[in-house]
Design a protein around this motif. Structure first.
Motif, PDB file in Angstrom:
ATOM      1  N   LYS A   1     -10.285   1.137 -64.973  1.00  0.00           N
ATOM      2  CA  LYS A   1     -11.607   1.284 -65.678  1.00  0.00           C
ATOM      3  C   LYS A   1     -12.086   1.523 -66.927  1.00  0.00           C
ATOM      4  N   ASP A   2     -10.652   1.799 -67.762  1.00  0.00           N
ATOM      5  CA  ASP A   2     -10.661   2.060 -69.141  1.00  0.00           C
ATOM      6  C   ASP A   2      -9.924   1.039 -69.993  1.00  0.00           C
ATOM      7  N   LEU A   3      -9.051   0.084 -69.108  1.00  0.00           N
ATOM      8  CA  LEU A   3      -8.337  -0.389 -70.022  1.00  0.00           C
ATOM      9  C   LEU A   3      -6.983   0.136 -70.536  1.00  0.00           C
ATOM     10  N   SER A   4      -6.306   0.786 -69.370  1.00  0.00           N
ATOM     11  CA  SER A   4      -5.798   1.799 -70.578  1.00  0.00           C
ATOM     12  C   SER A   4      -3.741   1.780 -69.384  1.00  0.00           C
ATOM     13  N   ILE A   5      -3.322   1.879 -70.713  1.00  0.00           N
ATOM     14  CA  ILE A   5      -1.532   1.980 -70.238  1.00  0.00           C
ATOM     15  C   ILE A   5      -1.245   3.569 -69.970  1.00  0.00           C
ATOM     16  N   ASN A   6      -0.598   3.986 -69.527  1.00  0.00           N
ATOM     17  CA  ASN A   6       0.312   5.231 -69.961  1.00  0.00           C
ATOM     18  C   ASN A   6       1.373   4.805 -68.885  1.00  0.00           C
ATOM     19  N   ILE A   7       2.551   4.671 -70.266  1.00  0.00           N
ATOM     20  CA  ILE A   7       4.209   4.914 -70.412  1.00  0.00           C
ATOM     21  C   ILE A   7       4.768   6.297 -70.239  1.00  0.00           C
ATOM     22  N   ASP A   8       4.277   6.794 -68.511  1.00  0.00           N
ATOM     23  CA  ASP A   8       5.832   8.181 -68.380  1.00  0.00           C
ATOM     24  C   ASP A   8       6.607   8.175 -68.905  1.00  0.00           C
ATOM     25  N   LYS A   9       7.599   7.152 -68.659  1.00  0.00           N
ATOM     26  CA  LYS A   9       9.126   7.187 -69.404  1.00  0.00           C
ATOM     27  C   LYS A   9       9.128   5.126 -69.287  1.00  0.00           C
ATOM     28  N   LEU A  10      10.583   5.955 -70.016  1.00  0.00           N
ATOM     29  CA  LEU A  10      10.612   4.321 -70.470  1.00  0.00           C
ATOM     30  C   LEU A  10      12.007   4.237 -70.964  1.00  0.00           C
ATOM     31  N   THR A  11      13.194   3.868 -69.996  1.00  0.00           N
ATOM     32  CA  THR A  11      14.686   3.369 -70.642  1.00  0.00           C
ATOM     33  C   THR A  11      14.857   2.637 -71.114  1.00  0.00           C
TER      34      THR A  11
ATOM     35  N   ALA B   1      14.542  -2.564 -69.203  1.00  0.00           N
ATOM     36  CA  ALA B   1      13.677  -1.372 -68.557  1.00  0.00           C
ATOM     37  C   ALA B   1      14.463  -1.195 -67.349  1.00  0.00           C
ATOM     38  N   GLN B   2      13.556   0.659 -67.418  1.00  0.00           N
ATOM     39  CA  GLN B   2      13.921   0.582 -66.459  1.00  0.00           C
ATOM     40  C   GLN B   2      12.659   2.050 -66.993  1.00  0.00           C
ATOM     41  N   SER B   3      11.354   1.686 -66.092  1.00  0.00           N
ATOM     42  CA  SER B   3      10.560   2.372 -66.647  1.00  0.00           C
ATOM     43  C   SER B   3       9.159   2.891 -65.180  1.00  0.00           C
ATOM     44  N   GLU B   4       8.276   4.361 -65.555  1.00  0.00           N
ATOM     45  CA  GLU B   4       7.658   4.348 -64.945  1.00  0.00           C
ATOM     46  C   GLU B   4       6.133   4.356 -65.551  1.00  0.00           C
ATOM     47  N   PHE B   5       4.920   3.623 -65.451  1.00  0.00           N
ATOM     48  CA  PHE B   5       4.036   3.547 -65.851  1.00  0.00           C
ATOM     49  C   PHE B   5       2.742   3.347 -65.164  1.00  0.00           C
ATOM     50  N   SER B   6       1.543   3.825 -65.485  1.00  0.00           N
ATOM     51  CA  SER B   6       0.128   3.534 -64.701  1.00  0.00           C
ATOM     52  C   SER B   6      -0.717   2.148 -65.427  1.00  0.00           C
ATOM     53  N   LEU B   7      -1.581   1.575 -65.028  1.00  0.00           N
ATOM     54  CA  LEU B   7      -2.501   0.593 -65.536  1.00  0.00           C
ATOM     55  C   LEU B   7      -3.727   1.042 -65.018  1.00  0.00           C
ATOM     56  N   SER B   8      -4.515   1.782 -65.613  1.00  0.00           N
ATOM     57  CA  SER B   8      -5.761   2.001 -65.406  1.00  0.00           C
ATOM     58  C   SER B   8      -7.170   0.865 -65.927  1.00  0.00           C
TER      59      SER B   8
ATOM     60  N   PHE C   1      17.242   2.446 -76.622  1.00  0.00           N
ATOM     61  CA  PHE C   1      16.019   3.549 -77.072  1.00  0.00           C
ATOM     62  C   PHE C   1      14.825   4.466 -75.606  1.00  0.00           C
ATOM     63  N   SER C   2      14.346   5.254 -75.971  1.00  0.00           N
ATOM     64  CA  SER C   2      13.158   5.366 -74.674  1.00  0.00           C
ATOM     65  C   SER C   2      11.910   5.614 -75.027  1.00  0.00           C
ATOM     66  N   ALA C   3      11.050   5.687 -74.503  1.00  0.00           N
ATOM     67  CA  ALA C   3       9.531   5.660 -75.046  1.00  0.00           C
ATOM     68  C   ALA C   3       8.709   6.213 -73.888  1.00  0.00           C
ATOM     69  N   GLU C   4       7.942   6.976 -74.478  1.00  0.00           N
ATOM     70  CA  GLU C   4       6.381   7.221 -73.673  1.00  0.00           C
ATOM     71  C   GLU C   4       5.568   7.023 -74.195  1.00  0.00           C
ATOM     72  N   GLY C   5       3.896   7.275 -73.977  1.00  0.00           N
ATOM     73  CA  GLY C   5       2.377   6.872 -74.403  1.00  0.00           C
ATOM     74  C   GLY C   5       1.597   6.534 -73.783  1.00  0.00           C
ATOM     75  N   GLU C   6       0.790   6.105 -74.664  1.00  0.00           N
ATOM     76  CA  GLU C   6      -0.876   5.379 -74.082  1.00  0.00           C
ATOM     77  C   GLU C   6      -1.044   3.845 -75.143  1.00  0.00           C
ATOM     78  N   LEU C   7      -1.217   2.955 -74.194  1.00  0.00           N
ATOM     79  CA  LEU C   7      -1.466   1.864 -74.902  1.00  0.00           C
ATOM     80  C   LEU C   7      -3.071   1.429 -74.192  1.00  0.00           C
ATOM     81  N   SER C   8      -4.318   1.344 -75.023  1.00  0.00           N
ATOM     82  CA  SER C   8      -5.594   1.196 -74.754  1.00  0.00           C
ATOM     83  C   SER C   8      -5.204  -0.325 -74.869  1.00  0.00           C
ATOM     84  N   PHE C   9      -6.639  -1.037 -74.382  1.00  0.00           N
ATOM     85  CA  PHE C   9      -7.212  -2.302 -74.733  1.00  0.00           C
ATOM     86  C   PHE C   9      -8.468  -3.002 -74.064  1.00  0.00           C
ATOM     87  N   GLY C  10      -9.180  -1.360 -74.038  1.00  0.00           N
ATOM     88  CA  GLY C  10     -10.718  -2.106 -74.406  1.00  0.00           C
ATOM     89  C   GLY C  10     -11.357  -2.579 -75.552  1.00  0.00           C
TER      90      GLY C  10
END
Length: 315
Positions: free
Chosen positions: A262-272, A253-260, A280-289
């Motif tokens: 403070k709220d233990l969340s990952i925002n996937i800006d883009k992924l192929t 995969a090639q991806s740009e994503f951010s892990l915060s 496939f391609s993907a985007e969205g948010e994952l929360s691990f709180g």
């Protein structure tokens, strides 16, 4: 300046300008810059210059030793010389040899073994590691969560650290771990951390989970680690094999994503990506709180049920 010690002095030479040799032993030395349980040294006055012939320090299992004779003070001009002193360090605890940064570096823990040059230019103190050194039991702690990072340590191929009068630590370093080469620049201060990893190759299995979030992947990466210690963010741009976030497996995969953190969340800006036969391609948010949530859009150009089972951990 605090400490208990004793001195013995021998004089020789001209009556009104003798050379002198002073043997120094100090226990529990504590200054704004350093803190050691024991220091021993041999101080010489030659003409108008003070120099250390020998100097060593102990702090439990930590040891620090001056490698060669080092002039450091001009008695005639009454100022410190801007010279470079070389030390051998063994199990040097980060909060000991950077004691002046004890408030800023409370989150950073580890033990350094290797050769280090220390220099002062009148404005900043520099710590220069020109030969490979080892930093063991690395930890970057958070105020309220699991450690931001924790692993067995890494090799420092080369590094230059600078410390200014405001106790801001500047960092330029090349470090290596199994299947990992990282080039890092940036700074750490009481306000937080701002580190850029550029032109690097990372194997996340060597680095370990980030605040308990298991991320795997191997390959080229750029990352920025920034923010106050109670709200650190990781911004990644990666081109990885075997990329996964917890139980989500994205394969190549090639991806740009951010892990915060403070709220233990990952925002996937883009992924192929490509996983076996799936593209496939993907985007969205994952929360691990406390309440884990997923809001992830995946667009499959091509897939099959067997791949989907493996990608999403389906039984």
């Amino acid at each position: 300046l605090e400490g208990d010690g004793k001195l013995s002095i021998d004089y020789a030479g001209e009556l009104f300008n003798p050379d002198a040799t002073t043997k120094i032993e100090v226990n529990n030395l504590k200054t704004e810059w350093i803190h050691f349980n024991k220091i021993a040294g041999l101080l010489k006055k030659k003409k108008n210059v003070l120099q250390f012939e020998k100097l060593s320090a102990l702090n439990g299992n930590e040891s620090y030793e001056l490698i060669k004779s080092q002039p450091f003070f001009d008695l005639k001009k009454m100022n410190f010389l801007r010279t470079r002193a070389s030390f051998n360090l063994k199990n040097a605890f980060s909060n000991t040899f950077l004691y002046s940064l004890r408030d800023s570096l409370t989150p950073l823990k580890g033990y350094l073994t290797g050769k280090i040059d220390v220099a002062w230019d009148g404005d900043k103190v520099y710590f220069d590691l020109r030969e490979k050194a080892r930093f063991e039991n690395f930890q970057l702690l958070s105020t309220s969560q699991p450690p931001i990072l924790k692993n067995g340590g890494f090799d420092i191929d080369e590094a230059l650290l600078s410390l200014d009068k405001n106790f801001k630590l500047g960092i330029q370093a090349k470090i290596s771990m199994p299947n990992t080469k990282v080039i890092a620049t940036g700074e750490i201060s009481e306000k937080g951390i701002n580190i850029l990893l550029k032109d690097s190759r990372i194997d996340m299995s060597a680095i370990g989970p980030i605040s308990g979030v298991a991320i795997t992947g191997v390959g080229p990466a750029t990352a920025e680690i920034h923010g106050p210690f109670d709200d650190v963010k990781f911004d990644f741009k990666v081109d990885w094999n075997n990329f996964s976030i917890v139980d989500l497996h994205f394969g190549r995969a090639q991806s740009e994503f951010s892990l915060s953190l403070k709220d233990l969340s990952i925002n996937i800006d883009k992924l192929t990506g490509a996983y076996n036969q799936s593209i496939f391609s993907a985007e969205g948010e994952l929360s691990f709180g406390e309440i884990g949530e997923m809001d992830l859009d995946i667009d499959f150009k091509k897939t099959n049920f067997a791949d989907a089972q493996k990608m999403f951990g389906l039984v």
